[in-house]
Motif scaffolding. Structure first.
Motif, short mmCIF file in Angstrom:
data_model
loop_
_atom_site.label_atom_id
_atom_site.label_comp_id
_atom_site.label_asym_id
_atom_site.label_seq_id
_atom_site.Cartn_x
_atom_site.Cartn_y
_atom_site.Cartn_z
N ASP A 1 4.88 17.98 40.21
CA ASP A 1 3.88 18.51 41.14
C ASP A 1 2.46 18.28 40.61
OD1 ASP A 1 5.54 19.29 43.11
OD2 ASP A 1 5.09 21.44 43.00
N MET A 2 2.34 17.46 39.57
CA MET A 2 1.05 17.08 39.00
C MET A 2 0.24 18.26 38.47
SD MET A 2 0.14 13.94 41.52
CE MET A 2 -1.26 13.40 40.56
N GLN A 3 0.93 19.24 37.93
CA GLN A 3 0.22 20.40 37.38
C GLN A 3 -0.39 20.09 36.01
OE1 GLN A 3 2.73 23.92 37.81
NE2 GLN A 3 2.15 23.97 39.97
N LEU B 1 -0.83 7.46 30.19
CA LEU B 1 -0.53 6.49 31.25
C LEU B 1 0.95 6.53 31.59
CD1 LEU B 1 -2.63 3.35 30.23
CD2 LEU B 1 -3.28 5.25 31.73
N TYR B 2 1.23 6.25 32.86
CA TYR B 2 2.60 6.32 33.34
C TYR B 2 3.43 5.13 32.83
CZ TYR B 2 6.54 6.33 36.46
OH TYR B 2 7.80 6.34 36.96
N GLY B 3 4.59 5.40 32.21
CA GLY B 3 5.49 4.32 31.81
C GLY B 3 5.59 4.11 30.32
N THR C 1 9.34 3.16 29.37
CA THR C 1 10.09 2.02 29.93
C THR C 1 9.26 0.76 30.19
OG1 THR C 1 9.77 2.77 32.21
CG2 THR C 1 11.72 3.59 31.06
N ARG C 2 7.94 0.87 30.28
CA ARG C 2 7.18 -0.33 30.66
C ARG C 2 6.78 -1.18 29.45
NH1 ARG C 2 3.30 1.85 35.63
NH2 ARG C 2 4.93 1.58 37.18
N PRO C 3 6.95 -2.52 29.54
CA PRO C 3 6.39 -3.39 28.51
C PRO C 3 4.88 -3.19 28.49
CG PRO C 3 7.80 -4.62 30.05
CD PRO C 3 7.61 -3.26 30.62
N ALA D 1 -1.73 0.80 35.38
CA ALA D 1 -2.31 2.13 35.24
C ALA D 1 -3.29 2.42 36.37
CB ALA D 1 -3.00 2.25 33.89
N SER D 2 -2.94 3.38 37.21
CA SER D 2 -3.83 3.72 38.31
C SER D 2 -4.63 4.98 37.98
CB SER D 2 -3.02 3.92 39.60
OG SER D 2 -2.05 4.92 39.40
N GLU D 3 -4.30 5.62 36.84
CA GLU D 3 -4.95 6.88 36.48
C GLU D 3 -6.42 6.65 36.12
OE1 GLU D 3 -2.13 5.67 35.27
OE2 GLU D 3 -0.57 7.20 35.17
N SER E 1 10.28 12.64 36.47
CA SER E 1 9.95 13.22 37.79
C SER E 1 9.86 12.13 38.86
CB SER E 1 8.66 14.04 37.70
OG SER E 1 7.53 13.21 37.66
N THR E 2 9.36 10.96 38.48
CA THR E 2 9.31 9.87 39.46
C THR E 2 10.72 9.41 39.82
OG1 THR E 2 7.16 9.16 38.63
CG2 THR E 2 8.40 7.55 39.89
N LEU E 3 11.60 9.36 38.83
CA LEU E 3 13.00 9.01 39.10
C LEU E 3 13.60 9.99 40.12
CD1 LEU E 3 15.41 7.13 37.96
CD2 LEU E 3 16.07 9.15 36.67
N LEU E 4 13.25 11.25 39.99
CA LEU E 4 13.79 12.26 40.92
C LEU E 4 13.21 12.09 42.32
CD1 LEU E 4 13.88 15.42 38.64
CD2 LEU E 4 15.75 13.87 39.24
N ASN E 5 11.90 11.83 42.39
CA ASN E 5 11.30 11.59 43.71
C ASN E 5 11.96 10.39 44.39
OD1 ASN E 5 9.35 13.60 44.18
ND2 ASN E 5 7.95 12.65 42.71
N ALA E 6 12.36 9.42 43.58
CA ALA E 6 13.00 8.21 44.12
C ALA E 6 14.35 8.52 44.77
CB ALA E 6 13.17 7.17 43.02
N GLY F 1 2.11 10.99 50.92
CA GLY F 1 1.25 11.85 50.10
C GLY F 1 1.07 11.29 48.69
N ILE F 2 2.16 10.79 48.10
CA ILE F 2 2.07 10.20 46.76
C ILE F 2 1.11 9.01 46.80
CG2 ILE F 2 3.34 8.99 44.92
CD1 ILE F 2 5.85 10.51 45.73
N ILE F 3 1.25 8.17 47.84
CA ILE F 3 0.40 6.98 47.94
C ILE F 3 -1.06 7.38 48.17
CG2 ILE F 3 -0.08 4.96 49.39
CD1 ILE F 3 3.01 4.64 49.61
O1 C5P Z 1 5.97 9.70 41.98
P1 C5P Z 1 5.10 10.69 41.29
O2 C5P Z 1 4.32 11.53 42.24
O3 C5P Z 1 5.82 11.50 40.28
O4 C5P Z 1 4.06 9.82 40.49
C1 C5P Z 1 3.14 10.45 39.64
C2 C5P Z 1 2.12 9.43 39.20
O5 C5P Z 1 2.76 8.43 38.40
C3 C5P Z 1 1.50 8.65 40.33
O6 C5P Z 1 0.36 9.29 40.85
C4 C5P Z 1 1.13 7.34 39.66
O7 C5P Z 1 -0.11 7.41 39.06
C5 C5P Z 1 2.18 7.17 38.63
N1 C5P Z 1 3.20 6.19 39.02
C6 C5P Z 1 2.99 4.86 38.77
N2 C5P Z 1 3.93 3.92 39.10
C7 C5P Z 1 5.06 4.32 39.67
C8 C5P Z 1 5.31 5.68 39.95
C9 C5P Z 1 4.35 6.59 39.61
O8 C5P Z 1 1.94 4.48 38.26
N3 C5P Z 1 5.96 3.39 39.97
#
Ligand code: C5P
Ligand code: C5P
Ligand code: C5P
Ligand code: ZN
Length: 470
Positions: free
Chosen positions: A165-167, A198-200, A203-205, A213-215, A303-308, A377-379
């Motif tokens: 929930d991005m808390q 940063l996300y990943g 698992t991410r190379p 990274a979109s953060e 958490s992203t895996l769960l949203n998926a 909403g995530i997008i």
């Molecule tokens: O899917 P979720 O809301 O948990 O994603 C949280 C954050 O993780 C997103 O706002 C995004 O910045 C990042 N994310 C990403 N690439 C993905 C999934 C999530 O960068 N494939």
């Protein structure tokens, strides 16, 4: 013994006692990462306490959904990660003798009352940033402790829910969530650390970690594959193994430090504002019992895996993973994750290409059928900060639900909520003014409205936001 969140202790004990007395329990929860972890925490605690139950998931609790729940004939219904916002509807069923509700939630409560209601907002704790649905469920689980288990191990899932929930968006978990983190550390399931935010990381190379990274957007690195590779290659470190790029978790402390320093230097030199640069570092949470290099080891990737799963009608798969199914359920979840990632990336690209329409106080886009309503909403949240999409105005995002209804997601920022923004009120009032309904949190909320009412809705939301920020 006052539990992890002392302010909620009495309520938690009352709810736990009521559940122990129940003849039959239905556990009902929400279809996102927080909803799934809420259900998993509650399910584990009920099972350990010897309370039998059935489980259902719902995308959005409305009058129809609550009626369907009532029709199952269960004597007690435990709502997790929703229920507070629909308290008026639920209370009617309670009065009619359909079922006794027990609610563990963190959404803005509707105007009604019920006896067994566990919600941080009722005791002055912020439900958007300090306690999640899974956190509320964890407080309940601790009150359900029995015999040989105190349920502290469930803190791991509670933290996955909070991050889902991005808390943690202010650099780490704060407030009541910290009590849960502390119990997770004591129980030996959780390891918080200051690290690259940063996300990943698991698992991410490395080049992908930086490129995607979109953060924080760093010119010449973000969205730039060659730029990311060049940046890493110029550091003078050995970042490959057997010809493959390492992942963040494969690096030593010193290597991490070198990469972080260089990233910060690059960001500063490219004019990224200091408050954005600071967000590169934050508290990260590692689930120490999970295998290194997997999505489950890092709470954000978990958490992203769960949203998926849950946001694609496969809550059963996500719940299986939460409950420890590492075979079949995890394989399915990973397949769903690839699909989810593709959808996020295509959706984000679409929004960046089409752009947003900017009003006086809000900005918005209408994705029609281009983006699934469960992820719009995530997008919307990920799009904020991209070219032409300001952080200074809330963003509204529409996606078609069906021929008659449109889903709206709204996302703000802590900067805006500090200045008076409450999107749960905006979504509720603006949607009701056009014949829909909605709610949520101050910083993130949603609604469903009748098809064709988008323009009217935007005008009303724009007016309400203007009033709040006035
Ligand atoms: O899917 P979720 O809301 O948990 O994603 C949280 C954050 O993780 C997103 O706002 C995004 O910045 C990042 N994310 C990403 N690439 C993905 C999934 C999530 O960068 N494939
Ligand atoms: O229904 P629920 O409370 O679980 O959903 C909350 C939503 O709000 C999540 O999708 C989360 O990503 C979003 N959120 C956000 N920014 C925050 C806090 C929550 O986008 N600062
Ligand atoms: O679906 P989305 O991620 O945009 O939801 C943001 C928040 O708004 C969530 O907490 C969700 O439970 C809430 N919401 C709501 N009523 C709706 C739609 C969403 O309370 N009709
Ligand atoms: Zn939640």
């Amino acid at each position: 013994m006052a539990g992890p969140v002392p302010e909620l202790h009495d309520r938690a004990v009352a709810c736990a006692d009521r559940l122990r007395e129940a003849d039959s329990v239905l556990l009902a929860s929400h279809i996102d990462a927080d909803g799934l972890t809420s259900a998993a925490v509650a399910a584990s605690a009920l099972e350990r306490a010897g309370i039998r139950f059935d489980t259902v998931f719902s995308k959005q609790l409305d009058a129809e959904e609550v009626a369907a729940i009532a029709a199952t004939g269960h004597e007690t219904v435990l709502f997790t990660d929703f229920g507070s916002g629909q308290l008026d509807i639920i209370a009617e069923h309670e009065t009619a003798g359909d079922f006794t509700p027990v609610i563990a939630d963190h959404h803005q409560p509707a105007d009604a009352d019920t006896e067994f209601h566990l919600n941080p907002l009722l005791v002055g704790i912020d439900g958007a940033s300090e306690l999640s649905g899974a956190g509320a469920s964890y407080v309940l689980a601790r009150a359900l402790e029995s015999g040989d288990t105190d349920n502290r191990d469930l803190a791991a899932l509670a933290v996955v829910g909070a991050v889902g929930d991005m808390q943690d968006s202010d650099g780490g978990l704060t407030g009541a969530n910290e009590g849960i983190v502390a119990e997770g550390v004591e129980a030996g399931v959780l390891d918080p650390a200051k690290d690259l935010a940063l996300y990943g990381r698991q698992t991410r190379p490395l080049p992908k970690l930086l490129e995607y990274a979109s953060e924080v957007r760093i010119p010449g690195i973000s969205n730039d594959e060659n730029g990311s590779i060049r940046f890493l290659s110029d550091l003078g470190l050995d970042l490959k193994e057997g010809g493959e790029w390492k992942r963040w978790v494969d690096l030593t402390q010193e290597e991490r430090q070198t990469v972080v320093s260089a990233l910060i230097k690059r960001a500063v030199s490219k004019g990224v504002p200091p408050d954005r640069v600071n967000t590169l570092i934050g508290t990260t949470y590692t689930l120490v019992d999970e295998e290194e290099g997997t999505e489950l080891r890092d709470v954000s990737e978990f958490s992203t895996l769960l949203n998926a799963t849950a946001r694609y009608d496969r809550a059963d798969v996500g719940l299986g993973v939460c409950l420890g199914n590492r075979g079949d359920a995890l394989d399915r979840a990973r397949t769903l994750l690839r699909n989810h990632r593709r959808n996020l990336s295509e959706g984000l690209q679409w929004v960046k290409t089409e752009g947003v329409t900017v009003e006086e106080h809000v900005q918005w886009f209408d994705a029609g059928t281009r983006i699934r309503e469960t992820i719009v909403g995530i997008i919307a949240g990920m799009a904020v900060g991209a070219n032409g999409i300001s952080r200074r105005k809330p963003i509204l995002a529409f996606a078609e639900k069906n021929d008659e209804e449109v889903k709206v997601s709204a996302r703000g920022s802590h900067f805006l909520t500090k200045n008076g923004l409450d999107l749960s009120v905006v979504m509720r009032e603006a949607s009701r003014s056009v014949g829909g309904d909605g709610g949520g949190h101050d910083v993130a909320a949603g609604a469903t409205i009748p098809m064709g009412k988008q323009a009217e809705f935007v005008a009303e939301a724009d007016r309400l936001v203007g009033e709040q920020l006035g």
